[in-house]
Enzyme design. Structure first.
Site, short mmCIF file in Angstrom:
data_model
loop_
_atom_site.label_atom_id
_atom_site.label_comp_id
_atom_site.label_asym_id
_atom_site.label_seq_id
_atom_site.Cartn_x
_atom_site.Cartn_y
_atom_site.Cartn_z
N ARG A 145 -28.69 -127.12 45.44
CA ARG A 145 -28.45 -125.81 46.41
C ARG A 145 -29.04 -126.29 47.66
O ARG A 145 -29.95 -127.04 48.03
CB ARG A 145 -29.43 -124.71 45.72
CG ARG A 145 -29.41 -124.21 44.30
CD ARG A 145 -30.01 -122.97 44.06
NE ARG A 145 -29.57 -122.09 44.71
CZ ARG A 145 -28.39 -121.10 44.59
NH1 ARG A 145 -27.70 -121.53 43.53
NH2 ARG A 145 -28.10 -120.26 45.43
N CYS B 14 -23.50 -114.49 52.57
CA CYS B 14 -23.53 -115.57 51.64
C CYS B 14 -22.59 -115.07 50.58
O CYS B 14 -21.25 -115.34 50.84
CB CYS B 14 -24.81 -115.60 51.13
SG CYS B 14 -25.06 -117.25 50.13
N HIS C 136 -29.26 -115.03 55.15
CA HIS C 136 -29.84 -113.88 54.36
C HIS C 136 -31.06 -112.94 55.10
O HIS C 136 -31.61 -113.27 56.39
CB HIS C 136 -30.56 -114.13 53.19
CG HIS C 136 -29.65 -114.58 51.97
ND1 HIS C 136 -28.88 -113.52 51.40
CD2 HIS C 136 -29.27 -115.61 51.55
CE1 HIS C 136 -27.98 -114.13 50.52
NE2 HIS C 136 -28.26 -115.24 50.47
N1 GLN Z 1 -23.53 -117.44 44.40
C1 GLN Z 1 -23.39 -117.98 45.72
C2 GLN Z 1 -24.08 -119.59 45.71
O1 GLN Z 1 -25.03 -120.01 45.11
C3 GLN Z 1 -24.06 -117.07 46.78
C4 GLN Z 1 -25.48 -117.22 46.77
C5 GLN Z 1 -26.07 -116.12 47.80
O2 GLN Z 1 -25.69 -115.16 47.87
N2 GLN Z 1 -27.34 -116.47 47.75
O3 GLN Z 1 -23.36 -120.42 46.73
#
Ligand code: GLN
Length: 243
Positions: free
Chosen positions: A128, A94, A192
């Site tokens: 998101r 990520c 993740h």
């Molecule tokens: N900051 C990045 C995003 O929101 C990565 C987030 C994350 O590693 N979960 O895209």
């Protein structure tokens, strides 16, 4: 034989138990009689890439990614680019995956210039992309289950292949059905947490790239009893297939 793993920025990039991937790599190597040494390298600490076979970078939010820019620019970015070109193995999750790319333009217009070790870039979206997801890994001809939570949409440039093709969820950008990135021995993914514990086939494939690089062409890793891992994998696979 001993393999050396470097955990980059463990105190800053480590969401949803990303560290569990290191535990899994270590355990699976040790079960095959290969000893493993894990070092941590964070802000202000010099990075000697020659010492390591595998690099791991976890995820982090936009804020943490911004915090790292100065440290990367002070020498680590070049070291990481060299290691990638030298075919060292990288697993980047990520925010760590985004950081290996060219840049990240956040949803509120801030541009973070990253290290350009792989030809991908990321554009933030307001919404998101969150949830369990599943993709086929083209190289391994198997399904990978994972969990994503990001606002960045990543686009692959020339010379970079996707890690897989989405079956459920968003992956790189929710538009082109790609997930993650493959370049030399780099594995970038949005997945993740328990990526490797739940996907032992992918874990062994990643480990094998490091062993092959170290030994020319290494013996294939001997199979392990993966009953529990495969049960966890199958459970998520079934849940996501019926969504
Ligand atoms: N900051 C990045 C995003 O929101 C990565 C987030 C994350 O590693 N979960 O895209």
């Amino acid at each position: 034989m001993e393999l050396n793993i470097c955990h980059l920025y463990p105190d800053i990039l480590n969401l949803y138990g990303d560290r569990g991937n290191i535990i899994t790599m270590k355990r699976r190597l040790e079960s095959r009689g290969i000893s493993v040494n894990v070092d941590e390298c964070s802000i202000g600490q010099p990075l000697d890439v020659d010492k390591y076979d595998i690099f791991f970078i976890g995820g982090g939010q936009d804020f943490e990614q911004e915090v790292l820019l100065r440290d990367l620019a002070s020498g680590k970015a070049q070291e990481i680019r060299n290691a990638v070109e030298d075919e060292k193995t990288f697993l980047a999750i990520c925010g760590g995956y985004q950081m290996l790319g060219q840049y990240y333009k956040t949803w509120d217009g801030v541009q973070l210039d990253f290290i350009g070790a792989i030809n991908v870039h990321t554009i933030g979206a307001k919404e998101r992309m969150i949830g369990n997801y599943m993709f086929t890994c083209d190289e391994l001809n198997c399904e990978i289950v994972g969990f994503e939570n990001h606002s960045g949409k990543t686009y692959l440039g020339e010379g970079v292949a996707p890690l897989g093709t989405m079956l459920s969820g968003n992956g790189n950008n929710g538009e082109d059905k790609t997930e993650g990135a493959r370049y030399k021995n780099v594995f970038g993914t949005y997945s993740h947490g328990s990526l490797l514990p739940k996907n032992p086939v992918l874990c062994d494939f990643i480990l094998q790239t490091a062993l092959n690089r170290r030994c020319g062409s290494a013996e294939p890793l001997a199979p392990l009893d993966d009953t529990l891992e495969n049960n966890a994998h199958r459970y998520m696979q079934e849940r996501l297939s019926h969504k």
